[in-house]
Motif scaffolding. Structure first.
Motif, PDB file in Angstrom:
ATOM      1  N   ASP A 270       0.911  -1.514   0.223  1.00 47.02           N
ATOM      2  CA  ASP A 270      -0.044   0.063   0.033  1.00 47.02           C
ATOM      3  C   ASP A 270       0.659   0.735   0.141  1.00 47.02           C
ATOM      4  OD1 ASP A 270      -2.555  -1.405   0.037  1.00 47.02           O
ATOM      5  OD2 ASP A 270      -2.485  -1.582   2.276  1.00 47.02           O
ATOM      6  N   ILE A 271       1.855   1.103   0.551  1.00 40.79           N
ATOM      7  CA  ILE A 271       2.817   1.941   0.422  1.00 40.79           C
ATOM      8  C   ILE A 271       3.830   2.845  -0.990  1.00 40.79           C
ATOM      9  CG2 ILE A 271       5.464   2.994   1.252  1.00 40.79           C
ATOM     10  CD1 ILE A 271       5.091   1.274   3.776  1.00 40.79           C
ATOM     11  N   VAL A 272       3.679   1.639  -1.391  1.00 38.30           N
ATOM     12  CA  VAL A 272       3.654   1.697  -3.091  1.00 38.30           C
ATOM     13  C   VAL A 272       2.660   2.385  -3.624  1.00 38.30           C
ATOM     14  CG1 VAL A 272       4.500   0.447  -5.199  1.00 38.30           C
ATOM     15  CG2 VAL A 272       5.525  -0.132  -3.094  1.00 38.30           C
ATOM     16  N   ARG A 273       1.690   1.749  -3.784  1.00 44.37           N
ATOM     17  CA  ARG A 273       0.572   2.545  -4.363  1.00 44.37           C
ATOM     18  C   ARG A 273       0.089   3.810  -4.293  1.00 44.37           C
ATOM     19  NH1 ARG A 273      -4.476   1.458  -4.383  1.00 44.37           N
ATOM     20  NH2 ARG A 273      -4.814   0.211  -2.423  1.00 44.37           N
ATOM     21  N   ALA A 274       0.488   3.940  -2.850  1.00 42.72           N
ATOM     22  CA  ALA A 274      -0.003   5.512  -2.197  1.00 42.72           C
ATOM     23  C   ALA A 274       1.116   6.488  -3.110  1.00 42.72           C
ATOM     24  CB  ALA A 274       0.397   5.740  -0.746  1.00 42.72           C
ATOM     25  N   ASN A 275       2.338   6.251  -3.147  1.00 47.73           N
ATOM     26  CA  ASN A 275       3.684   6.311  -3.792  1.00 47.73           C
ATOM     27  C   ASN A 275       3.542   6.867  -5.400  1.00 47.73           C
ATOM     28  OD1 ASN A 275       5.177   7.393  -1.121  1.00 47.73           O
ATOM     29  ND2 ASN A 275       6.318   4.739  -1.468  1.00 47.73           N
ATOM     30  N   GLU A 276       2.468   5.842  -5.826  1.00 46.95           N
ATOM     31  CA  GLU A 276       2.753   5.681  -7.076  1.00 46.95           C
ATOM     32  C   GLU A 276       1.281   6.500  -7.368  1.00 46.95           C
ATOM     33  OE1 GLU A 276       2.927   1.768  -8.118  1.00 46.95           O
ATOM     34  OE2 GLU A 276       4.986   2.048  -8.223  1.00 46.95           O
ATOM     35  N   GLY A 277       0.282   6.997  -6.772  1.00 48.12           N
ATOM     36  CA  GLY A 277      -0.885   7.212  -6.909  1.00 48.12           C
ATOM     37  C   GLY A 277      -1.910   6.426  -8.223  1.00 48.12           C
ATOM     38  N   ARG A 278      -1.525   5.124  -7.537  1.00 47.94           N
ATOM     39  CA  ARG A 278      -2.119   3.495  -7.881  1.00 47.94           C
ATOM     40  C   ARG A 278      -3.530   3.466  -7.421  1.00 47.94           C
ATOM     41  NH1 ARG A 278      -0.333  -1.600  -8.017  1.00 47.94           N
ATOM     42  NH2 ARG A 278       1.313  -0.396  -7.592  1.00 47.94           N
ATOM     43  N   THR A 279      -4.717   3.304  -8.040  1.00 44.73           N
ATOM     44  CA  THR A 279      -5.573   3.194  -7.728  1.00 44.73           C
ATOM     45  C   THR A 279      -6.670   1.770  -8.779  1.00 44.73           C
ATOM     46  OG1 THR A 279      -7.825   3.068  -6.134  1.00 44.73           O
ATOM     47  CG2 THR A 279      -7.185   4.649  -7.662  1.00 44.73           C
ATOM     48  N   ALA A 280      -7.567   1.369  -8.216  1.00 46.94           N
ATOM     49  CA  ALA A 280      -7.934   0.586  -9.817  1.00 46.94           C
ATOM     50  C   ALA A 280      -9.985   0.462  -9.002  1.00 46.94           C
ATOM     51  CB  ALA A 280      -8.291  -1.338  -9.810  1.00 46.94           C
ATOM     52  N   HIS A 281      -9.915   1.599  -8.306  1.00 43.88           N
ATOM     53  CA  HIS A 281     -11.408   1.811  -7.725  1.00 43.88           C
ATOM     54  C   HIS A 281     -12.356   2.817  -8.724  1.00 43.88           C
ATOM     55  CE1 HIS A 281     -10.694  -1.531  -5.913  1.00 43.88           C
ATOM     56  NE2 HIS A 281      -9.723  -1.144  -5.105  1.00 43.88           N
ATOM     57  N   PHE A 282     -11.064   4.215  -8.844  1.00 45.64           N
ATOM     58  CA  PHE A 282     -11.603   5.326  -9.978  1.00 45.64           C
ATOM     59  C   PHE A 282     -10.162   6.041 -10.162  1.00 45.64           C
ATOM     60  CE2 PHE A 282      -9.794   6.092  -5.266  1.00 45.64           C
ATOM     61  CZ  PHE A 282      -9.232   7.141  -5.823  1.00 45.64           C
ATOM     62  N   THR A 283     -10.752   6.783 -11.003  1.00 47.84           N
ATOM     63  CA  THR A 283      -9.865   7.639 -11.774  1.00 47.84           C
ATOM     64  C   THR A 283      -9.689   9.353 -11.755  1.00 47.84           C
ATOM     65  OG1 THR A 283     -11.990   7.695 -13.738  1.00 47.84           O
ATOM     66  CG2 THR A 283     -10.462   6.218 -14.186  1.00 47.84           C
ATOM     67  N   PHE A 284      -8.687   9.397 -11.835  1.00 46.97           N
ATOM     68  CA  PHE A 284      -8.643  11.145 -11.670  1.00 46.97           C
ATOM     69  C   PHE A 284      -9.858  12.404 -13.013  1.00 46.97           C
ATOM     70  CE2 PHE A 284      -5.176   9.172  -9.178  1.00 46.97           C
ATOM     71  CZ  PHE A 284      -5.525   9.584  -8.658  1.00 46.97           C
ATOM     72  N   LEU A 285     -10.238  13.288 -12.074  1.00 47.84           N
ATOM     73  CA  LEU A 285     -10.998  14.046 -13.074  1.00 47.84           C
ATOM     74  C   LEU A 285     -10.481  15.404 -13.336  1.00 47.84           C
ATOM     75  CD1 LEU A 285     -14.253  12.462 -12.114  1.00 47.84           C
ATOM     76  CD2 LEU A 285     -12.980  11.595 -14.241  1.00 47.84           C
ATOM     77  N   ASP A 286     -10.423  16.316 -14.455  1.00 52.31           N
ATOM     78  CA  ASP A 286     -10.485  17.685 -14.075  1.00 52.31           C
ATOM     79  C   ASP A 286     -11.514  17.525 -13.064  1.00 52.31           C
ATOM     80  OD1 ASP A 286      -9.491  17.466 -17.100  1.00 52.31           O
ATOM     81  OD2 ASP A 286     -10.853  18.159 -17.527  1.00 52.31           O
ATOM     82  N   PRO A 287     -10.528  18.318 -12.506  1.00 56.88           N
ATOM     83  CA  PRO A 287     -11.555  19.239 -10.778  1.00 56.88           C
ATOM     84  C   PRO A 287     -12.564  19.914 -10.755  1.00 56.88           C
ATOM     85  CG  PRO A 287      -9.079  20.587 -11.229  1.00 56.88           C
ATOM     86  CD  PRO A 287      -8.848  19.038 -11.927  1.00 56.88           C
ATOM     87  N   ILE A 288     -12.985  20.240  -9.857  1.00 58.54           N
ATOM     88  CA  ILE A 288     -14.234  21.709 -10.066  1.00 58.54           C
ATOM     89  C   ILE A 288     -12.881  23.241  -9.605  1.00 58.54           C
ATOM     90  CG2 ILE A 288     -16.197  22.657  -9.395  1.00 58.54           C
ATOM     91  CD1 ILE A 288     -17.762  19.939 -10.264  1.00 58.54           C
ATOM     92  N   VAL A 289     -12.842  22.053  -7.823  1.00 57.72           N
ATOM     93  CA  VAL A 289     -11.639  23.242  -7.049  1.00 57.72           C
ATOM     94  C   VAL A 289     -10.627  22.548  -7.144  1.00 57.72           C
ATOM     95  CG1 VAL A 289     -11.606  23.519  -5.058  1.00 57.72           C
ATOM     96  CG2 VAL A 289     -13.947  23.548  -6.153  1.00 57.72           C
ATOM     97  N   GLU A 290      -9.517  23.140  -7.495  1.00 56.79           N
ATOM     98  CA  GLU A 290      -8.035  22.355  -7.225  1.00 56.79           C
ATOM     99  C   GLU A 290      -7.633  22.704  -5.830  1.00 56.79           C
ATOM    100  OE1 GLU A 290      -5.626  20.428  -7.750  1.00 56.79           O
ATOM    101  OE2 GLU A 290      -6.451  20.600  -9.704  1.00 56.79           O
TER     102      GLU A 290
END
Length: 290
Positions: A270-290
């Motif tokens: 999980d440390i590796v996944r957190a460092n890589e920002g890697r998840t299979a459960h959602f994607t990153f979208l264009d933010p409405i608020v950054e």
């Protein structure tokens, strides 16, 4: 032995975000509360601004941690408070008014700490009369500390950074969920704790899970986001705001411990996944608020 005088800081590096003044603090030699990595001391702030003479809490990293001396050690926490305060301001002005028919909360506010370097330490004294060694029991000379307003009221923990949530604080759990939604899944503000005064929540020491782990030891990245979403059971407020939860499975967050989890406590994978920002459960979208 006893203490001859209070500890004192120099004028803060940072300015108060409301009045624009710098302040210094004097505070007790013994802490009144302690967390996993920090101690909290009661005191007063001083300066030319309107906060002069008001009560404060000075927070100090415990000895034995790697975070003990430098201004830079406080930067992730400071930036998390600033970011959380910005989200809360937008939520208060743009979202809460639309929910007033079903809730009484009118404002959510985050305390933003002042960061200051120690000026002087109290001294031990012999027979209550003669000062001898500086009291370095908890604080080093020239160490940097955080100064916050003292929060008057019942201090409560409303959710954690690892999935716990107090179901009676529905609006705060919705706020955490909303920050994830509105930022395009890049941030999630959590570990919400503080006091409620009437229709207002005043909160301190938030954690923010981020895509790139920029907010220090309590930023668990996408792993923390997943833990929140798995445990969070959307309430009617989430539904009113159209918030989605790709991981909702009915698991009760109240069964999780309310303590704060640190990124080095995660499993190696999980440390590796957190460092890589890697998840299979959602994607990153264009933010409405950054």
């Amino acid at each position: 032995m006893g203490s001859e005088q209070s500890h004192e800081t120099r004028a803060s590096f940072t300015k108060d975000h409301k009045d624009g003044y710098r302040y210094w603090a004097d505070f007790d030699s013994e802490p009144f509360a302690r967390g996993s990595f920090r101690l909290a001391f009661r005191g007063n702030v001083h300066g030319e601004g309107p906060r002069d003479g008001s009560f404060c809490v000075t927070k100090v990293f415990m000895k034995g941690t790697e975070y003990t001396t430098y201004f830079a050690d406080w930067i992730p926490d400071f930036k998390a408070s600033v970011k959380a305060a910005r989200f809360a301001e937008i939520f208060t002005h743009n979202v809460l008014p639309s929910l007033q028919s079903v809730i009484s909360t009118a404002e959510i506010e985050f305390v933003i700490p002042l960061i200051a370097k120690m000026e002087s330490l109290s001294h031990f004294k012999v027979l209550g009369l003669f000062p001898i060694n500086k009291d370095t029991s908890y604080i080093y000379p020239k160490e940097c500390v955080a100064i916050e307003p003292y929060l008057d009221g019942k201090f409560e923990k409303f959710n954690s950074n690892c999935g716990y949530e107090d179901k009676t604080a529905a609006i705060l759990n919705t706020f955490s969920h909303w920050t994830w939604h509105i930022s395009g899944h890049r941030y999630l503000v959590c570990d919400l704790q503080g006091v409620r005064n009437g229709a207002k929540y005043i909160l301190t020491d938030p954690s923010i899970h981020s895509r790139d782990g920029r907010f220090g030891m309590t930023d668990l990245g996408v792993v923390g986001m997943e833990q929140f979403l798995i445990s969070h059971k959307c309430n009617t407020l989430c539904a009113r705001l159209g918030l989605d939860n790709p991981l909702e499975d009915g698991t009760s967050g109240s069964r999780r411990g309310s303590h704060t989890v640190y990124n080095f406590q995660l499993a190696d994978r999980d440390i590796v996944r957190a460092n890589e920002g890697r998840t299979a459960h959602f994607t990153f979208l264009d933010p409405i608020v950054e």
